[in-house]
Motif scaffolding. Structure first.
Motif, PDB file in Angstrom:
ATOM      1  N   GLU A  52       0.829  -1.200   0.000  1.00 45.64           N
ATOM      2  CA  GLU A  52       0.000   0.000   0.000  1.00 45.64           C
ATOM      3  C   GLU A  52       0.862   1.248   0.000  1.00 45.64           C
ATOM      4  OE1 GLU A  52      -3.578   2.331   0.212  1.00 45.64           O
ATOM      5  OE2 GLU A  52      -3.032   0.347  -0.519  1.00 45.64           O
ATOM      6  N   TRP A  53       2.040   1.141   0.625  1.00 48.03           N
ATOM      7  CA  TRP A  53       2.956   2.286   0.657  1.00 48.03           C
ATOM      8  C   TRP A  53       3.488   2.614  -0.733  1.00 48.03           C
ATOM      9  CZ3 TRP A  53       2.671   5.095   4.819  1.00 48.03           C
ATOM     10  CH2 TRP A  53       2.328   4.495   6.018  1.00 48.03           C
ATOM     11  N   ALA A  54       3.621   1.591  -1.571  1.00 42.45           N
ATOM     12  CA  ALA A  54       4.076   1.828  -2.949  1.00 42.45           C
ATOM     13  C   ALA A  54       3.028   2.626  -3.721  1.00 42.45           C
ATOM     14  CB  ALA A  54       4.358   0.501  -3.647  1.00 42.45           C
ATOM     15  N   ARG A  55       1.746   2.303  -3.486  1.00 46.32           N
ATOM     16  CA  ARG A  55       0.684   3.070  -4.147  1.00 46.32           C
ATOM     17  C   ARG A  55       0.751   4.539  -3.746  1.00 46.32           C
ATOM     18  NH1 ARG A  55      -4.017   5.281  -2.981  1.00 46.32           N
ATOM     19  NH2 ARG A  55      -4.067   4.489  -0.836  1.00 46.32           N
ATOM     20  N   LYS A  56       0.848   4.785  -2.447  1.00 42.70           N
ATOM     21  CA  LYS A  56       0.918   6.160  -1.962  1.00 42.70           C
ATOM     22  C   LYS A  56       2.184   6.854  -2.477  1.00 42.70           C
ATOM     23  CE  LYS A  56      -1.485   4.891   2.291  1.00 42.70           C
ATOM     24  NZ  LYS A  56      -1.341   4.692   3.755  1.00 42.70           N
ATOM     25  N   SER A  57       3.268   6.121  -2.502  1.00 41.96           N
ATOM     26  CA  SER A  57       4.539   6.705  -2.924  1.00 41.96           C
ATOM     27  C   SER A  57       4.523   7.096  -4.393  1.00 41.96           C
ATOM     28  CB  SER A  57       5.684   5.726  -2.663  1.00 41.96           C
ATOM     29  OG  SER A  57       5.888   5.558  -1.269  1.00 41.96           O
ATOM     30  N   LEU A  58       3.810   6.332  -5.217  1.00 44.01           N
ATOM     31  CA  LEU A  58       3.740   6.663  -6.635  1.00 44.01           C
ATOM     32  C   LEU A  58       3.077   8.022  -6.844  1.00 44.01           C
ATOM     33  CD1 LEU A  58       4.096   6.005  -9.607  1.00 44.01           C
ATOM     34  CD2 LEU A  58       1.991   4.637  -9.497  1.00 44.01           C
ATOM     35  N   LEU A  59       2.006   8.276  -6.106  1.00 46.00           N
ATOM     36  CA  LEU A  59       1.330   9.562  -6.227  1.00 46.00           C
ATOM     37  C   LEU A  59       2.197  10.694  -5.678  1.00 46.00           C
ATOM     38  CD1 LEU A  59      -1.189  10.921  -7.211  1.00 46.00           C
ATOM     39  CD2 LEU A  59      -2.262  10.502  -4.996  1.00 46.00           C
ATOM     40  N   TYR A  97      -0.280   6.014 -12.106  1.00 41.38           N
ATOM     41  CA  TYR A  97      -1.176   5.871 -10.955  1.00 41.38           C
ATOM     42  C   TYR A  97      -2.614   5.657 -11.423  1.00 41.38           C
ATOM     43  CZ  TYR A  97      -3.149   6.619  -6.333  1.00 41.38           C
ATOM     44  OH  TYR A  97      -3.800   6.447  -5.128  1.00 41.38           O
ATOM     45  N   VAL A  98      -3.050   6.459 -12.399  1.00 44.11           N
ATOM     46  CA  VAL A  98      -4.416   6.338 -12.905  1.00 44.11           C
ATOM     47  C   VAL A  98      -4.649   4.957 -13.511  1.00 44.11           C
ATOM     48  CG1 VAL A  98      -6.019   7.191 -14.654  1.00 44.11           C
ATOM     49  CG2 VAL A  98      -4.693   8.816 -13.292  1.00 44.11           C
ATOM     50  N   THR A  99      -3.650   4.446 -14.212  1.00 43.25           N
ATOM     51  CA  THR A  99      -3.773   3.134 -14.852  1.00 43.25           C
ATOM     52  C   THR A  99      -3.768   1.993 -13.840  1.00 43.25           C
ATOM     53  OG1 THR A  99      -2.682   3.953 -16.856  1.00 43.25           O
ATOM     54  CG2 THR A  99      -2.724   1.569 -16.533  1.00 43.25           C
ATOM     55  N   MET A 100      -2.877   2.096 -12.858  1.00 39.86           N
ATOM     56  CA  MET A 100      -2.689   1.003 -11.909  1.00 39.86           C
ATOM     57  C   MET A 100      -3.690   1.020 -10.757  1.00 39.86           C
ATOM     58  SD  MET A 100       1.488   1.117 -11.687  1.00 39.86           S
ATOM     59  CE  MET A 100       1.565  -0.145 -10.409  1.00 39.86           C
ATOM     60  N   HIS A 101      -4.225   2.201 -10.432  1.00 38.96           N
ATOM     61  CA  HIS A 101      -5.104   2.297  -9.259  1.00 38.96           C
ATOM     62  C   HIS A 101      -6.373   3.083  -9.589  1.00 38.96           C
ATOM     63  CE1 HIS A 101      -1.590   0.840  -7.088  1.00 38.96           C
ATOM     64  NE2 HIS A 101      -0.892   1.846  -7.572  1.00 38.96           N
ATOM     65  N   PRO A 102      -7.153   2.618 -10.566  1.00 40.52           N
ATOM     66  CA  PRO A 102      -8.343   3.372 -10.993  1.00 40.52           C
ATOM     67  C   PRO A 102      -9.409   3.501  -9.920  1.00 40.52           C
ATOM     68  CG  PRO A 102      -8.338   1.182 -11.958  1.00 40.52           C
ATOM     69  CD  PRO A 102      -6.999   1.355 -11.315  1.00 40.52           C
ATOM     70  N   GLY A 103      -9.399   2.610  -8.934  1.00 43.27           N
ATOM     71  CA  GLY A 103     -10.403   2.658  -7.873  1.00 43.27           C
ATOM     72  C   GLY A 103      -9.952   3.387  -6.631  1.00 43.27           C
ATOM     73  N   SER A 104      -8.772   3.956  -6.661  1.00 43.24           N
ATOM     74  CA  SER A 104      -8.240   4.652  -5.487  1.00 43.24           C
ATOM     75  C   SER A 104      -9.010   5.939  -5.202  1.00 43.24           C
ATOM     76  CB  SER A 104      -6.761   4.980  -5.720  1.00 43.24           C
ATOM     77  OG  SER A 104      -6.313   5.955  -4.796  1.00 43.24           O
ATOM     78  N   PRO A 105      -9.160   6.295  -3.924  1.00 38.20           N
ATOM     79  CA  PRO A 105      -9.819   7.565  -3.595  1.00 38.20           C
ATOM     80  C   PRO A 105      -9.019   8.784  -4.045  1.00 38.20           C
ATOM     81  CG  PRO A 105      -8.877   6.547  -1.628  1.00 38.20           C
ATOM     82  CD  PRO A 105      -8.813   5.522  -2.712  1.00 38.20           C
ATOM     83  N   ASP A 106      -7.736   8.597  -4.375  1.00 31.85           N
ATOM     84  CA  ASP A 106      -6.888   9.705  -4.793  1.00 31.85           C
ATOM     85  C   ASP A 106      -6.690   9.779  -6.304  1.00 31.85           C
ATOM     86  OD1 ASP A 106      -6.278  10.624  -2.130  1.00 31.85           O
ATOM     87  OD2 ASP A 106      -5.033   8.843  -1.919  1.00 31.85           O
TER      88      ASP A 106
END
Length: 298
Positions: free
Chosen positions: A94-101, A123-132
């Motif tokens: 999860e930290w990798a997701r946050k770190s990418l943004l 980020y948009v491609t890999m985490h389309p359902g993210s709140p960010d």
């Protein structure tokens, strides 16, 4: 020849303070978990050699070091190294997701816009359902927006900024970034209209009135809500009078007077038509009249 009326100069949009403030709110929106471990202070937590990034460093520690460098030390270039290290050492966390943004944001802060766009698109491609994800999409548009050149140059970046910001509004209309996106789109559209006006005036100076009309037509039909439409209508009046097409000149002047009766451009258009022995009179079948009725004006 152009009339003596002066045109409004269009300048390159700047990096607005409001936009930067909105971006900095991301720091507060993303949770920061400070793991103190056996340390008694932040200086202990973030001490040591920054280049000593061994494979056993926890993801949360690397992430928080990046946030600390970005937020407290104002060192976004150094922060990028920390955030990218999270992705390298802990790619599925999860930290990798946050770190990418945060990587995208840090690149934006250093004005490395292509890198910011690349990270945000990932980020948009890999985490389309993210709140960010709305912020990531907004960041793409903001990065293009901050590169908008002056109206004498190619406007591809302006077009990409508008397209990216329209995605924010279309996909995330209730997000806090939708309102900011709309404001930037308005500026971008005004800039594209200014480009059309610049080219059209050039054609007029060369007495290429047909070419000028085609450019002014773009402003009237596509950028009707921008500040340039009043001058475009006056210039159309001028071009049509020069070509001897009085009915279109009368229509352009009439539409200008009906929609912008207090405009100094209308006074010029009125005088041009009267000087040719005519009165402003709208031909309902003219493309000018139809263009304004299409968007509810006139």
């Amino acid at each position: 020849m152009l009339s003596t009326s002066t045109s409004r100069a269009a300048t390159r949009p700047g990096r607005s303070a409001g936009g930067r403030a909105g971006l900095r709110r991301l720091i507060a929106l993303l949770p920061v978990l400070v793991i103190l471990g056996g340390c008694s202070s932040l200086s202990n937590l973030f001490g040591g050699n920054d280049d000593d990034l061994g494979p056993d460093l926890p993801a949360d520690k690397l992430y928080n070091e990046g946030v600390y460098l970005l937020n407290e030390k104002n060192a976004p270039k150094d922060a990028v190294k920390k955030f990218e290290e999270v992705d390298r050492q802990h790619p599925y966390s999860e930290w990798a997701r946050k770190s990418l943004l945060m990587t995208a944001y840090s690149y934006y802060e250093t004005r490395q816009y292509d890198e910011a766009i690349g990270a945000a698109k990932r980020y948009v491609t890999m985490h389309p359902g993210s709140p960010d994800v709305a912020y990531a999409q907004y960041l793409i548009g903001a990065s293009y927006y901050d590169q908008i050149p002056d109206v004498t140059r190619d406007q591809t970046r302006t077009e990409k900024a508008i397209q990216s910001l329209e995605e924010v509004i279309r996909k995330y209309p209730t997000s806090e970034y939708a309102a900011q996106a709309r404001k930037k789109i308005e500026v971008g559209r005004d800039h594209l209209a200014a480009k059309e006006m610049e080219v059209a005036r050039y054609y007029m100076q060369k007495k290429n009135f047909i070419g000028a009309i085609n450019r002014f037509k773009v402003v009237v039909t596509q950028y009707q809500t921008t500040r340039h439409v009043e001058e475009a209508l006056m210039r159309l009046t001028e071009c049509y009078m020069m070509l001897g097409i009085a009915s279109e000149a009368q229509t352009a002047a009439a539409v200008l007077g009906h929609n912008f009766p207090d405009s100094p451009w209308y006074k010029d258009a009125y005088n041009l038509v009267r000087g040719g022995g005519f009165e402003p009179s709208e031909n309902k079948g003219s493309w000018i009249s139809r263009a304004f009725k299409k968007v509810g004006l006139g």
